[in-house]
Enzyme design. Structure first.
Site, PDB file in Angstrom:
ATOM      1  N   ASP A 142     -28.283  76.419  21.566  1.00 25.75           N
ATOM      2  CA  ASP A 142     -29.570  76.763  22.160  1.00 25.75           C
ATOM      3  C   ASP A 142     -30.612  76.511  21.050  1.00 25.75           C
ATOM      4  O   ASP A 142     -30.247  76.278  19.896  1.00 25.75           O
ATOM      5  CB  ASP A 142     -29.539  78.240  22.598  1.00 25.75           C
ATOM      6  CG  ASP A 142     -30.890  78.718  23.090  1.00 25.75           C
ATOM      7  OD1 ASP A 142     -31.560  77.966  23.812  1.00 25.75           O
ATOM      8  OD2 ASP A 142     -31.285  79.847  22.732  1.00 25.75           O
ATOM      9  N   ASP A 187     -28.260  82.733  22.305  1.00 26.31           N
ATOM     10  CA  ASP A 187     -28.723  84.127  22.208  1.00 26.31           C
ATOM     11  C   ASP A 187     -29.157  84.709  23.550  1.00 26.31           C
ATOM     12  O   ASP A 187     -29.181  85.919  23.712  1.00 26.31           O
ATOM     13  CB  ASP A 187     -29.920  84.210  21.249  1.00 26.31           C
ATOM     14  CG  ASP A 187     -31.142  83.544  21.857  1.00 26.31           C
ATOM     15  OD1 ASP A 187     -31.984  84.255  22.440  1.00 26.31           O
ATOM     16  OD2 ASP A 187     -31.232  82.315  21.815  1.00 26.31           O
ATOM     17  N   ASP A 246     -34.461  78.090  20.889  1.00 23.55           N
ATOM     18  CA  ASP A 246     -35.301  79.255  20.573  1.00 23.55           C
ATOM     19  C   ASP A 246     -34.431  80.455  20.194  1.00 23.55           C
ATOM     20  O   ASP A 246     -33.459  80.759  20.888  1.00 23.55           O
ATOM     21  CB  ASP A 246     -36.163  79.631  21.784  1.00 23.55           C
ATOM     22  CG  ASP A 246     -37.185  78.552  22.115  1.00 23.55           C
ATOM     23  OD1 ASP A 246     -37.694  77.908  21.175  1.00 23.55           O
ATOM     24  OD2 ASP A 246     -37.478  78.349  23.309  1.00 23.55           O
ATOM     25  N   ASP A 306     -34.387  75.578  26.959  1.00 22.20           N
ATOM     26  CA  ASP A 306     -35.463  75.704  27.936  1.00 22.20           C
ATOM     27  C   ASP A 306     -36.832  75.508  27.272  1.00 22.20           C
ATOM     28  O   ASP A 306     -37.854  75.850  27.846  1.00 22.20           O
ATOM     29  CB  ASP A 306     -35.390  77.078  28.618  1.00 22.20           C
ATOM     30  CG  ASP A 306     -35.972  77.046  30.017  1.00 22.20           C
ATOM     31  OD1 ASP A 306     -36.495  75.981  30.423  1.00 22.20           O
ATOM     32  OD2 ASP A 306     -35.919  78.071  30.719  1.00 22.20           O
ATOM     33  N   ASP A 324     -42.199  78.443  22.819  1.00 20.24           N
ATOM     34  CA  ASP A 324     -43.218  78.523  23.873  1.00 20.24           C
ATOM     35  C   ASP A 324     -44.228  79.643  23.621  1.00 20.24           C
ATOM     36  O   ASP A 324     -45.395  79.523  23.988  1.00 20.24           O
ATOM     37  CB  ASP A 324     -42.564  78.729  25.244  1.00 20.24           C
ATOM     38  CG  ASP A 324     -42.055  77.423  25.834  1.00 20.24           C
ATOM     39  OD1 ASP A 324     -42.505  76.355  25.381  1.00 20.24           O
ATOM     40  OD2 ASP A 324     -41.212  77.467  26.747  1.00 20.24           O
TER      41      ASP A 324
END
Length: 241
Positions: free
Chosen positions: A8, A179, A10, A99, A19
């Site tokens: 992942d 996470d 972030d 994402d 973001d």
């Protein structure tokens, strides 16, 4: 013997949410309440589209955004870990499923010199329009009820593995490092020889632990990490086996 590392981005590779970090570019480093309260669960990408319009309307240009984004700190030990993976690419294929968006991840990895560590990055496509506004689109459509509308990480992982098999590549083990809540779906897809590495104190760790308490534990092994040095120690063990 080849291992697949799935990261992942972030709060995993970087120690913040890319973001929300971009808000540092906004006037007074905050968003108006109406915009902030317009987020609806499962529709983060649409919300970020509105944030980018707001930044564009306030004259925030690409170079200022890039300058801000490349100040995000990497998670403790991550610079060493990515350097280590880069030196051992014959053993490790490495992908990001995130994402965030292509522009942010590109800026951060290229500035730090880590883009070559990763074989592929799966994230929401973003680009600057002719008027200088950042635009973002959903990564794909899917039918998974557990995941946000724009991204099912299990679907991404499954399609990547299928494509690799067609190329004649199969993996001894998948190591999934994440996470967040949206990392649970791909973790549930992992098999017993694979390993999930949730970050200590974050939602993914709590969700995996809850499944264990509900007597429906995940099939793969679980190893919790606090710093990327923990991940590196595990990879060094793999290399010795």
């Amino acid at each position: 013997m080849k291992f697949l590392l799935v990261f992942d981005f972030d709060h995993t590779i970087i120690d913040e949410n890319s973001d929300t970090w971009i808000v540092k570019c906004a006037p007074e480093k905050k968003l108006p309440n109406g915009l902030r309260n317009s987020y609806q669960p499962g529709h983060w990408t649409e919300y970020m589209s509105r944030v980018f319009v707001y930044l564009g309307d306030n004259g925030i240009k690409e170079d200022e955004m890039k300058r801000t984004m490349t100040t995000i700190p990497f998670t403790a030990g991550m610079v060493d870990l990515l350097g280590f993976i880069g030196e051992n690419k014959e053993l490790f294929d490495c992908i990001i499923v995130s994402d965030s968006n292509t522009v942010f991840i590109d800026w951060i990895l290229k500035t730090a010199g880590f883009h070559k560590v990763f074989d592929e990055v799966f994230t929401n496509p973003a680009a600057f329009s002719s008027t200088g506004y950042l635009t973002v689109q959903s990564f794909h459509t899917h039918h998974c009820a557990k995941c946000p509308k724009n991204l099912c990480k299990r679907k991404v992982l499954k399609e990547f593995l299928d494509k690799q098999l067609e190329r004649g590549v199969s993996y001894t083990q998948i190591v999934y490092i994440g996470d967040g809540g949206n990392d649970l779906c791909p973790v549930l897809f992992l098999k017993k020889d694979d390993i999930a590495m949730p970050r200590r104190g974050y939602i993914l760790e709590k969700k995996i632990s809850q499944l264990g308490q509900d007597l429906s534990p995940v099939e793969c092994s679980v190893l919790v990490w606090s710093s990327a040095f923990d991940i590196m120690s595990y990879l060094k063990l793999l290399m010795k086996e």
